[in-house]
Design an enzyme around this catalytic site. Structure first.
Site, short mmCIF file in Angstrom:
data_model
loop_
_atom_site.label_atom_id
_atom_site.label_comp_id
_atom_site.label_asym_id
_atom_site.label_seq_id
_atom_site.Cartn_x
_atom_site.Cartn_y
_atom_site.Cartn_z
CE LYS A 153 -36.84 -16.00 5.22
NZ LYS A 153 -37.49 -14.78 4.79
CD GLU B 90 -35.51 -11.86 5.83
OE1 GLU B 90 -34.76 -12.72 6.34
OE2 GLU B 90 -36.62 -12.13 5.33
CB SER C 60 -44.51 -16.10 -1.18
OG SER C 60 -44.41 -15.13 -0.15
CG HIS D 45 -32.00 -12.70 2.49
ND1 HIS D 45 -32.99 -11.95 3.10
CD2 HIS D 45 -32.63 -13.79 1.98
CE1 HIS D 45 -34.15 -12.58 2.97
NE2 HIS D 45 -33.96 -13.69 2.29
N GLY E 272 -41.80 -13.61 2.37
CA GLY E 272 -42.50 -13.84 3.63
C GLY E 272 -43.88 -13.22 3.68
CG ASN F 229 -32.98 -18.17 3.99
OD1 ASN F 229 -32.36 -18.45 5.04
ND2 ASN F 229 -33.30 -16.93 3.65
CD GLU G 127 -34.76 -14.30 -1.98
OE1 GLU G 127 -35.33 -15.40 -1.82
OE2 GLU G 127 -34.24 -13.68 -1.05
#
Ligand code: PEP
Length: 257
Positions: free
Chosen positions: A12, A102, A217, A100, A178, A10, A172
């Site tokens: 991003k 985010e 991560s 996701h 991140g 991904n 996730e």
């Protein structure tokens, strides 16, 4: 039935289309036929890069899959700024990330939005990579399994067992995305195993086929231990997928000591 592992990078909101071409070219000459035989490898670039990636993958016959990071609930219409499932299908996308964390956090996506997007992907022949997972407060309260299964049930509401069998679920934990703080293999397995059990409860043998990824991560130095767990079928890889050597090394987890 053995599930084919999947590593999906991904990107991003990183890399313009020129940079995307450079990265895919590097991946193409580093990966070999053995890599592509051992697992499915995908890149998930920003929308503006997808046409360039498609041209390169088709033109050079690269066995790399690709997809998008989001899609609209509707297939067309007055939705300024949105990108639809039919548009992504026309670009040859195999996958689309849905829900996701985010998108949930910064764009107000709730479980109902995620469910409508899962359905939009499926009716356009694109495999959704459905993201679920808890934040740190939920984990500290020990409620990671119940929270994640609630998200899973909501995301898959109304989806047939046949479609569920072909789905990808990405567990996730938000606190690991991140941050460099990776879940231990046992912690990741606890939730990935619960996801598979829940799919089995509702959809029977679809649970043997549906792939469950871990994301948060994931890197070359932690992937092998995670991939040893029974219910982890691959990874959704963020930061590490922007570095071609690191991403190749993640995808070659089976060669790690
Ligand atoms: C992600 O964004 O899906 C992700 C897992 O990111 P990172 O690998 O950088 O934690």
């Amino acid at each position: 039935m053995a599930r084919i592992p999947l590593m999906a990078g991904n990107w991003k909101m990183n890399l313009n289309h020129i940079e995307a071409i450079a990265l895919v070219q590097k991946l193409a000459y580093t990966f070999n036929a053995e890599d592509f035989a051992a697992l499915e490898i995908a890149v998930i670039p920003p929308f503006t890069d997808i046409r360039s990636v498609q041209t390169l993958v088709d033109g050079d016959k690269i066995a790399l899959k690709y997809g998008a990071q989001d899609l609209a609930k509707a297939d067309k219409g007055a939705f300024t700024g949105e990108i639809s499932g039919p548009m992504l299908a026309k670009l040859g996308c195999t996958f689309v990330i849905v829900g996701h964390s985010e998108r949930r956090e910064y764009h107000g996506e709730n479980d109902q939005t995620v469910n409508l997007k899962v359905q939009a992907a499926l009716r356009n022949g694109i495999t959704p990579i459905v993201c679920v997972g808890e934040g740190s407060e939920v984990r500290n309260a020990g409620e990671q399994v119940s929270h994640t299964l609630r998200q899973l049930d909501a995301a898959l509401a109304g989806v047939s067992s046949k479609d569920v069998a072909n789905l990808v679920i990405a567990y996730e934990p938000v606190w690991a995305i991140g941050t460099g703080e990776v879940a231990t293999p046992a912690d990741a397995q606890e939730v990935c195993g619960a996801i598979r059990d829940q799919i089995r409860n509702v959809h029977g043998s679809a649970a043997d086929q549906a792939r469950v990824l871990y994301g948060g991560s994931m890197k070359a130095d932690n992937v092998a231990a995670l991939m040893k767990e029974a219910d982890i079928d691959g990874g959704l890889v963020g930061g590490a997928s922007l570095d071609p050597d690191e991403f190749v090394s993640v995808c070659r987890y089976r060669m790690h000591p």
